[in-house]
Write a protein that holds these residues in place. Structure first.
Motif, mmCIF file in Angstrom:
data_model
loop_
_atom_site.group_PDB
_atom_site.id
_atom_site.type_symbol
_atom_site.label_atom_id
_atom_site.label_comp_id
_atom_site.label_asym_id
_atom_site.label_seq_id
_atom_site.Cartn_x
_atom_site.Cartn_y
_atom_site.Cartn_z
ATOM 1 N N ALA A 174 0.826 -1.208 0.000
ATOM 2 C CA ALA A 174 0.000 0.000 0.000
ATOM 3 C C ALA A 174 0.860 1.258 0.000
ATOM 4 N N ILE A 175 1.927 1.262 0.778
ATOM 5 C CA ILE A 175 2.820 2.425 0.804
ATOM 6 C C ILE A 175 3.481 2.620 -0.558
ATOM 7 N N SER A 176 3.924 1.518 -1.168
ATOM 8 C CA SER A 176 4.577 1.622 -2.479
ATOM 9 C C SER A 176 3.601 2.101 -3.551
ATOM 10 N N ALA A 177 2.404 1.534 -3.573
ATOM 11 C CA ALA A 177 1.417 1.945 -4.575
ATOM 12 C C ALA A 177 0.960 3.385 -4.344
ATOM 13 N N GLY A 178 0.763 3.747 -3.091
ATOM 14 C CA GLY A 178 0.360 5.118 -2.787
ATOM 15 C C GLY A 178 1.415 6.128 -3.164
ATOM 16 N N SER A 179 2.678 5.787 -2.964
ATOM 17 C CA SER A 179 3.735 6.725 -3.337
ATOM 18 C C SER A 179 3.848 6.838 -4.856
ATOM 19 N N TRP A 180 3.594 5.738 -5.588
ATOM 20 C CA TRP A 180 3.593 5.829 -7.050
ATOM 21 C C TRP A 180 2.465 6.740 -7.525
ATOM 22 N N ALA A 181 1.283 6.566 -6.932
ATOM 23 C CA ALA A 181 0.144 7.409 -7.310
ATOM 24 C C ALA A 181 0.414 8.873 -6.976
#
Length: 132
Positions: free
Chosen positions: A34-41
């Protein structure tokens, strides 16, 4: 790591990275994803001229943060600072346990007994008689 005595059973007072990674739970992996996907977004939304490059850079930073979070959570469970019933069942308890005290036990919480090398419960003093 918090300063003070652990509130749960200690599995290993000084776990290495390998043991910390082996003790991760599914919730840790989901949080890291979730942290990785949120930072990409985040990088994609706010990186207007070069969206993909900014998004990939933000994801690299987010994955670094997520990996440190994974190690921190795994190490805290092994050291007894977070709930660790599953780890105690899997690896067993450390033979020398510090005195587990609650938050409001009537004692002074400013002077923990199991922090660092000050406590003989976690690391006994050296016996210098054998060093002739």
């Amino acid at each position: 790591m918090p300063y003070g005595d652990p509130k749960f059973t200690v599995v290993n007072p000084s776990p290495d990275v390998d043991q910390s990674l082996r003790s991760l739970r599914a919730s840790d992996y989901l949080g890291a994803a979730a942290i990785s996907a949120g930072s990409w977004a985040y990088g994609y939304v706010f990186g207007k001229p070069t969206r993909i490059a900014c998004a990939n850079t933000a994801m690299a930073l987010g994955m670094t943060c997520a990996s440190m979070m994974l190690l921190q959570n795994g190490r805290a469970r092994l050291r007894g600072y977070r709930e660790n019933a599953r780890e105690v069942k899997m690896y067993g308890a450390w033979p020398v346990q510090p005195e587990l005290r609650g938050v409001n036990n009537g004692g002074d919480g400013r002077f923990p007994i199991a922090t660092g090398t000050m406590s003989p419960l976690t690391r006994p003093p050296l016996d210098w008689r054998n060093y002739d």
